[in-house]
Design a protein around this motif. Structure first.
Motif, PDB file in Angstrom:
ATOM      1  N   ALA A 270       0.851  -1.199   0.000  1.00 40.19           N
ATOM      2  CA  ALA A 270       0.000   0.000   0.000  1.00 40.19           C
ATOM      3  C   ALA A 270       0.887   1.249   0.000  1.00 40.19           C
ATOM      4  O   ALA A 270       0.606   2.215  -0.716  1.00 40.19           O
ATOM      5  N   ASN A 271       1.986   1.199   0.763  1.00 41.70           N
ATOM      6  CA  ASN A 271       2.910   2.343   0.802  1.00 41.70           C
ATOM      7  C   ASN A 271       3.607   2.574  -0.538  1.00 41.70           C
ATOM      8  O   ASN A 271       4.057   3.663  -0.822  1.00 41.70           O
ATOM      9  N   GLN A 272       3.673   1.517  -1.348  1.00 43.98           N
ATOM     10  CA  GLN A 272       4.240   1.681  -2.702  1.00 43.98           C
ATOM     11  C   GLN A 272       3.198   2.223  -3.676  1.00 43.98           C
ATOM     12  O   GLN A 272       3.419   2.304  -4.873  1.00 43.98           O
ATOM     13  N   GLY A 273       2.011   2.511  -3.141  1.00 44.44           N
ATOM     14  CA  GLY A 273       0.933   3.055  -3.987  1.00 44.44           C
ATOM     15  C   GLY A 273       0.142   1.976  -4.712  1.00 44.44           C
ATOM     16  O   GLY A 273      -0.621   2.251  -5.627  1.00 44.44           O
ATOM     17  N   LYS A 274       0.308   0.721  -4.287  1.00 43.26           N
ATOM     18  CA  LYS A 274      -0.410  -0.374  -4.968  1.00 43.26           C
ATOM     19  C   LYS A 274      -1.796  -0.586  -4.364  1.00 43.26           C
ATOM     20  O   LYS A 274      -1.991  -0.408  -3.157  1.00 43.26           O
ATOM     21  N   ASN A 275      -2.735  -0.966  -5.205  1.00 43.26           N
ATOM     22  CA  ASN A 275      -4.051  -1.384  -4.709  1.00 43.26           C
ATOM     23  C   ASN A 275      -3.938  -2.852  -4.331  1.00 43.26           C
ATOM     24  O   ASN A 275      -3.674  -3.708  -5.173  1.00 43.26           O
ATOM     25  N   VAL A 276      -4.143  -3.130  -3.042  1.00 44.80           N
ATOM     26  CA  VAL A 276      -3.933  -4.493  -2.551  1.00 44.80           C
ATOM     27  C   VAL A 276      -5.277  -5.192  -2.317  1.00 44.80           C
ATOM     28  O   VAL A 276      -6.184  -4.626  -1.714  1.00 44.80           O
ATOM     29  N   GLY A 277      -5.374  -6.417  -2.799  1.00 42.12           N
ATOM     30  CA  GLY A 277      -6.537  -7.264  -2.519  1.00 42.12           C
ATOM     31  C   GLY A 277      -6.161  -8.247  -1.415  1.00 42.12           C
ATOM     32  O   GLY A 277      -5.031  -8.754  -1.404  1.00 42.12           O
ATOM     33  N   ILE A 278      -7.091  -8.510  -0.514  1.00 44.82           N
ATOM     34  CA  ILE A 278      -6.816  -9.454   0.580  1.00 44.82           C
ATOM     35  C   ILE A 278      -7.817 -10.604   0.525  1.00 44.82           C
ATOM     36  O   ILE A 278      -9.027 -10.386   0.391  1.00 44.82           O
ATOM     37  N   LEU A 279      -7.289 -11.817   0.614  1.00 48.20           N
ATOM     38  CA  LEU A 279      -8.133 -13.007   0.742  1.00 48.20           C
ATOM     39  C   LEU A 279      -7.878 -13.545   2.146  1.00 48.20           C
ATOM     40  O   LEU A 279      -6.746 -13.934   2.474  1.00 48.20           O
ATOM     41  N   CYS A 280      -8.910 -13.527   2.991  1.00 46.85           N
ATOM     42  CA  CYS A 280      -8.642 -13.889   4.388  1.00 46.85           C
ATOM     43  C   CYS A 280      -9.840 -14.563   5.049  1.00 46.85           C
ATOM     44  O   CYS A 280     -10.930 -14.619   4.490  1.00 46.85           O
ATOM     45  N   ARG A 281      -9.609 -15.060   6.229  1.00 48.15           N
ATOM     46  CA  ARG A 281     -10.689 -15.635   7.022  1.00 48.15           C
ATOM     47  C   ARG A 281     -11.722 -14.545   7.296  1.00 48.15           C
ATOM     48  O   ARG A 281     -11.336 -13.381   7.505  1.00 48.15           O
ATOM     49  N   THR A 282     -12.983 -14.918   7.341  1.00 53.56           N
ATOM     50  CA  THR A 282     -14.064 -13.950   7.531  1.00 53.56           C
ATOM     51  C   THR A 282     -13.850 -13.122   8.798  1.00 53.56           C
ATOM     52  O   THR A 282     -14.064 -11.915   8.796  1.00 53.56           O
ATOM     53  N   GLU A 283     -13.355 -13.763   9.848  1.00 53.03           N
ATOM     54  CA  GLU A 283     -13.206 -13.037  11.123  1.00 53.03           C
ATOM     55  C   GLU A 283     -11.972 -12.139  11.152  1.00 53.03           C
ATOM     56  O   GLU A 283     -11.744 -11.449  12.139  1.00 53.03           O
ATOM     57  N   HIS A 284     -11.192 -12.121  10.066  1.00 53.65           N
ATOM     58  CA  HIS A 284      -9.984 -11.287  10.056  1.00 53.65           C
ATOM     59  C   HIS A 284     -10.106 -10.006   9.231  1.00 53.65           C
ATOM     60  O   HIS A 284      -9.148  -9.241   9.150  1.00 53.65           O
ATOM     61  N   THR A 285     -11.264  -9.784   8.597  1.00 54.69           N
ATOM     62  CA  THR A 285     -11.373  -8.636   7.671  1.00 54.69           C
ATOM     63  C   THR A 285     -11.043  -7.311   8.368  1.00 54.69           C
ATOM     64  O   THR A 285     -10.450  -6.432   7.776  1.00 54.69           O
ATOM     65  N   GLN A 286     -11.395  -7.205   9.649  1.00 56.12           N
ATOM     66  CA  GLN A 286     -11.151  -5.968  10.424  1.00 56.12           C
ATOM     67  C   GLN A 286      -9.671  -5.574  10.484  1.00 56.12           C
ATOM     68  O   GLN A 286      -9.357  -4.407  10.719  1.00 56.12           O
TER      69      GLN A 286
END
Ligand code: TXA
Ligand code: MG
Length: 356
Positions: A270-286
């Motif tokens: 994100a600091n490099q200015g990239k749009n980051v997608g995250i695939l994670c456990r439902t309880e970790h989205t926060q």
């Protein structure tokens, strides 16, 4: 000289999507009998089927998918008589496994009979056979009156389709018909087990866990090592299940370490200015608010929740688009039970695995 691979076919025919009904199943069976392709639901993922005993029909599968010709197809059957048509020497352990897991998501590799053309087995003397559980798959095989060769109904390299819409996305214009049976139950492909060498060898982890197989056999099974030199299951050497963008898979031994490492990578990109997608456990989205897109995908808190992760995994991978994200960071899962198949697919989908 290097063998020329078939190029994926250009769009040229209309692709119908039909809910399973007497009429659509009759049409589907007619198409199969005439040597055409039909995409159909199974309990694992959608398959792209052709008459397994017709080499011209089966070769159309490779063209439609852009599949390398050295990657053999699974032959789907609806009764044991068909097993004897395509396979020879059915060992006693096969009978045990069939009694427990057929119909269902277990593929067994046997020595083949001459009726199975070389194009289906990629020239191998063995044939992979599975009896699916899904009623639409079973009905299609019955009405067609022949075993059906079918790989997953995706473009080669992409995640396998778990809905008819995924099949349409990849194969619109390349096949005449998709039978739409809704979302598939398991979301991951069948487990592939080789029985041709005296000892059962796991070639691909899948919807039936290694532990479940070992329980039935009362002993440990062998795990095939897929090295570049010796590939027992040719499909395992190709890039697979990949989303449309680069993906880093994060693997750690505890949940806290996993979250910390994922957060750190997210911050870095994100600091490099990239749009980051995250695939994670439902309880970790926060934990990943800095991300441009977060796709929650189940949990590992129980086998049932892990099964839901498996069911949603490929749809989740397909959701990430280059227009929205530059890179995906995916949380890994423990290598236990279904986690083994999930990690196998995530590892193959990833461009890089970040582990300590
Ligand atoms: O759940 C499934 O298995 C789905 C549905 C449609 O049944 N099919 C599927 O097919 O995943 P496909 O083609 O995507 O994967 C078949 C795998 C490949 O890794 C291939 O190399 C392996 O099975 N295979 C097929 N025939 C084989 C053989 N004779 N010996 C060893 N591996 C084989
Ligand atoms: Mg496949």
């Amino acid at each position: 000289m290097k063998k020329k691979e078939p190029k994926q076919q250009e769009i040229k025919q209309k692709t119908l999507i039909r809910k399973p009904s007497k009429a659509s199943l009759t049409l589907a069976a007619k198409l199969i009998q005439q040597g055409n392709l039909v995409a159909f639901p199974t309990e694992t993922v959608y398959g792209l089927g052709a008459n397994a005993c017709d080499p011209r029909a089966a070769s159309k599968i490779f063209v439609a998918k852009g599949r390398p010709s050295d990657n053999p197809l699974i032959v789907h059957i609806s009764n044991e008589k068909q097993l004897n048509q395509v396979a020879q020497k059915i060992p006693a352990i096969a009978k045990k496994l069939m009694a427990k897991f057929w119909p269902g998501p277990l593929t067994l590799v046997f020595l083949k009979k001459a009726i199975v053309p070389d194009v289906v087995t990629a020239g191998s003397s063995t044939v992979a056979v599975r009896m699916p559980k899904h009623p639409v798959a079973r009905k299609l095989i019955e009405l067609s009156g022949c075993p059906i060769a079918a790989p997953s109904a995706n473009t080669a390299g992409k995640p396998s389709p778990t809905t008819a819409a995924h099949v349409y996305e990849d194969l619109n214009g390349k096949i005449p018909l998709i039978l739409d049976g809704g979302k598939t139950e398991h979301g991951l492909e069948s487990t592939v087990l080789d029985l041709t060498e005296g000892v059962a060898t796991l070639l691909r982890s899948g919807a039936i866990t290694k532990e479940a197989i070992e329980k039935v056999l009362g002993k440990k099974i062998r795990i095939a090592k897929h090295t570049a030199k010796k590939v027992k299951s040719p499909g395992m050497k190709y890039k697979h299940y990949a989303p449309a963008v680069e993906m880093i898979l994060v693997q750690r031994n505890t949940t806290q370490l996993l979250i910390d490492a994922t957060k750190k990578l997210l911050k870095k990109y994100a600091n490099q200015g990239k749009n980051v997608g995250i695939l994670c456990r439902t309880e970790h989205t926060q934990f990943y608010r800095q991300a441009s897109q977060i796709i929650p995908c189940g949990s590992d808190q129980s086998e049932q929740k892990l099964a839901l992760t498996a069911q949603k995994l490929y749809a989740a991978l397909r959701q990430f688009q280059p227009q929205q994200v530059d890179i995906i960071i995916a949380e890994g899962f423990p290598y236990k039970g279904l986690g083994q198949a999930i990690m196998d697919r995530l590892t193959r989908a990833a461009t890089h695995v970040d582990k300590k």
